[in-house]
Design a protein around this motif. Structure first.
Motif, short mmCIF file in Angstrom:
data_model
loop_
_atom_site.label_atom_id
_atom_site.label_comp_id
_atom_site.label_asym_id
_atom_site.label_seq_id
_atom_site.Cartn_x
_atom_site.Cartn_y
_atom_site.Cartn_z
N THR A 157 -15.29 79.78 50.90
CA THR A 157 -13.85 79.62 50.80
C THR A 157 -13.52 78.91 49.49
N GLU A 158 -12.24 78.87 49.14
CA GLU A 158 -11.86 78.18 47.91
C GLU A 158 -12.22 76.70 47.98
N GLY A 159 -11.95 76.05 49.14
CA GLY A 159 -12.27 74.64 49.27
C GLY A 159 -13.75 74.36 49.12
N GLN A 160 -14.58 75.18 49.73
CA GLN A 160 -16.02 75.00 49.62
C GLN A 160 -16.50 75.20 48.18
N PHE A 161 -15.94 76.21 47.52
CA PHE A 161 -16.30 76.50 46.14
C PHE A 161 -15.97 75.31 45.24
N LEU A 162 -14.77 74.74 45.42
CA LEU A 162 -14.36 73.61 44.60
C LEU A 162 -15.18 72.37 44.93
N TYR A 163 -15.50 72.18 46.20
CA TYR A 163 -16.29 71.00 46.58
C TYR A 163 -17.66 71.05 45.91
N ASP A 164 -18.31 72.22 45.98
CA ASP A 164 -19.63 72.33 45.37
C ASP A 164 -19.56 72.17 43.86
N LEU A 165 -18.51 72.70 43.25
CA LEU A 165 -18.34 72.55 41.80
C LEU A 165 -18.26 71.07 41.42
N VAL A 166 -17.45 70.31 42.13
CA VAL A 166 -17.31 68.88 41.84
C VAL A 166 -18.62 68.15 42.12
N ASP A 167 -19.26 68.50 43.22
CA ASP A 167 -20.49 67.83 43.62
C ASP A 167 -21.59 68.02 42.58
N ARG A 168 -21.63 69.19 41.97
CA ARG A 168 -22.71 69.50 41.02
C ARG A 168 -22.41 69.05 39.60
N THR A 169 -21.15 68.92 39.24
CA THR A 169 -20.81 68.62 37.83
C THR A 169 -20.05 67.31 37.65
#
Length: 441
Positions: A157-169
């Motif tokens: 989902t969009e929320g999951q995609f954004l969460y992982d992006l923030v978590d990794r970068t």
């Protein structure tokens, strides 16, 4: 994160009104429209008053398969330094595709297009964000975008995609609540679920804008008043976290300064309403839950990270090229996409090209009159944009001069003079092009 407060998108058309508005703490300006050595006087006066200016990039294409262009990154960094900005922002989108290895010429969208929410696309995006972060002198925040169509086979989902992006970068987020509403109408996505899933503590600031609905499709126009449904999403967000800054965007059909001030008041009221509701809800919860900053995973080694992104780039590149070719070059719609929505997006892209070319080269609609729009849309069906809007204007003029549209003799003479002043000794013709093909290279 520095608190920004209440802001508005600075545009030349409303510069004077913005300077007179009470309670403006900061403004955002499109980075590509600024020259560091020749900043608009209005922005300089605002800075002298202590108003923060944030450059907002639109051309990096961080979601594209290629690594970010060094020249574009340097330009964005120069603007941040010239403005003394605390951060810069860009979009989670791709804006071009094709080129070597894809079997297609390089294609420009002239618009922000959604990336597929897949592990491959996330790997590429994370690698590109890291490259941008390393090149910029201030923190980067990235914005969720509005979309008319959805990718098939998405894994998050969009929320999951954004969460992982923030978590990794560790990148910050610019959350556009109007885009959450757009994706609710166009893609059936629940804004509340997105807010539940994304790391609200990573929000740098929030965008609010208007749009309109036609035939079941929401168009994120930035040219209409902010609707109540968007303000409700803003209130929901403010009930979860107090956004460091909230900014009103308006790009077309600018209303009076008084109307803009009224929208800013409505935005402020939505934030206060949401914050009050969030405080009340928090008091009913059991004590002991502490919300802290988003944890950022230790990045993989550079070699491993590069290897993973290189493996993903080719697959993402082919997928994005296929979609963009269908949108701007008349190619077959890739399997799994809604062909009707792809058609809607294709027409919207062509209409935007016509509008932007009319702005960067206002002489063209003046010379061609009422026939300009029809002639340009016909041209756009056979000529994808490959070099920016100014190049597009020259190519369109050459297309008309080469018989691509029926125009009067007077208009043709004026258009030829316009072309000669900007493009070279002679406009291209079928004969000259055929002659060039016969010449040795």
């Amino acid at each position: 994160m520095e608190r920004l407060g209440t802001g508005i998108g600075w545009r030349p058309e409303i510069a004077e009104a913005v300077e007179r508005m009470p309670g403006i703490d900061w403004v955002e300006a499109v980075a590509e429209n600024l020259c560091p050595g020749h900043l608009p006087d209005s922005l300089l006066r605002l800075r002298e008053r202590g108003v923060t200016v944030v450059p907002h990039g639109v051309s990096l294409g961080l979601g594209g398969a290629d690594r970010p262009d060094e020249a574009r990154l340097t330009a964005l960094a120069e603007r941040a330094e010239a403005l003394g900005s605390p951060l810069v922002t860009e979009h989670i989108a791709f804006v071009r595709a094709g080129g070597p290895g894809t079997g297609s010429p390089l294609l420009e969208a002239g618009h922000l297009l959604p990336v597929p929410r897949t592990r491959d696309a996330l790997d590429v995006l994370c690698a590109n964000v890291r490259i941008a972060q390393a090149a910029l002198p201030v923190p980067l925040a990235v914005e969720n975008i509005a979309a008319l169509l959805a990718w098939p086979g998405e894994e998050m989902t969009e929320g999951q995609f954004l969460y992982d992006l923030v978590d990794r970068t560790g990148v910050r987020l610019l959350i556009d609540v109007a885009n959450l509403h757009t994706n609710h109408v166009n893609r059936g996505e629940d804004p509340a679920r997105a807010l539940d899933e994304l790391p609200v503590e990573a929000i740098a600031y929030v965008h609010v804008a208007g749009g309109y609905e036609r035939d079941g499709v929401w168009h994120d126009s930035h040219a209409h008043p902010v609707p109540a449904r968007v303000l409700d999403i803003l209130a929901d967000l403010a009930g979860r976290v107090r956004p460091p800054g909230v900014l009103l965007e308006r790009d077309e059909d600018f209303p009076s300064g008084a109307e803009l001030e009224g929208e800013l008041r409505a935005i402020g009221e939505a934030v206060e309403r949401g914050a009050a509701a969030g405080t009340a809800a928090a008091k009913t919860k059991a004590a002991g839950t502490v919300t802290g900053p988003v944890a950022v995973s230790a990045p993989a080694s550079d070699a491993a990270s590069d290897a993973a992104s290189d493996a993903a780039r080719e697959r993402v590149g082919h997928a994005e090229t296929a979609l963009l070719a269908a949108l701007v070059a008349g190619a077959v719609v890739p399997e799994g996409f809604d062909a009707v929505r792809v058609g809607v997006q294709a027409r919207a892209l062509a209409a935007k090209r016509a509008g932007v070319v009319a702005k960067v080269a206002p002489e063209l609609p003046e010379i061609l009159g009422e026939g300009y729009r029809a002639a340009f849309l016909a041209y756009a069906q056979v000529r994808p944009m490959g070099g920016g809007y100014r190049r597009d204007a020259l190519d369109f003029a050459g297309h008309v001069l080469d018989g691509g549209a029926v125009v009067s003799a007077r208009a043709r003479r004026r258009l030829r003079r316009w072309w000669l002043e900007r493009a070279g000794p002679t406009p291209p013709t079928r004969l000259t092009r055929a002659t060039r093909l016969l010449l040795p290279h």
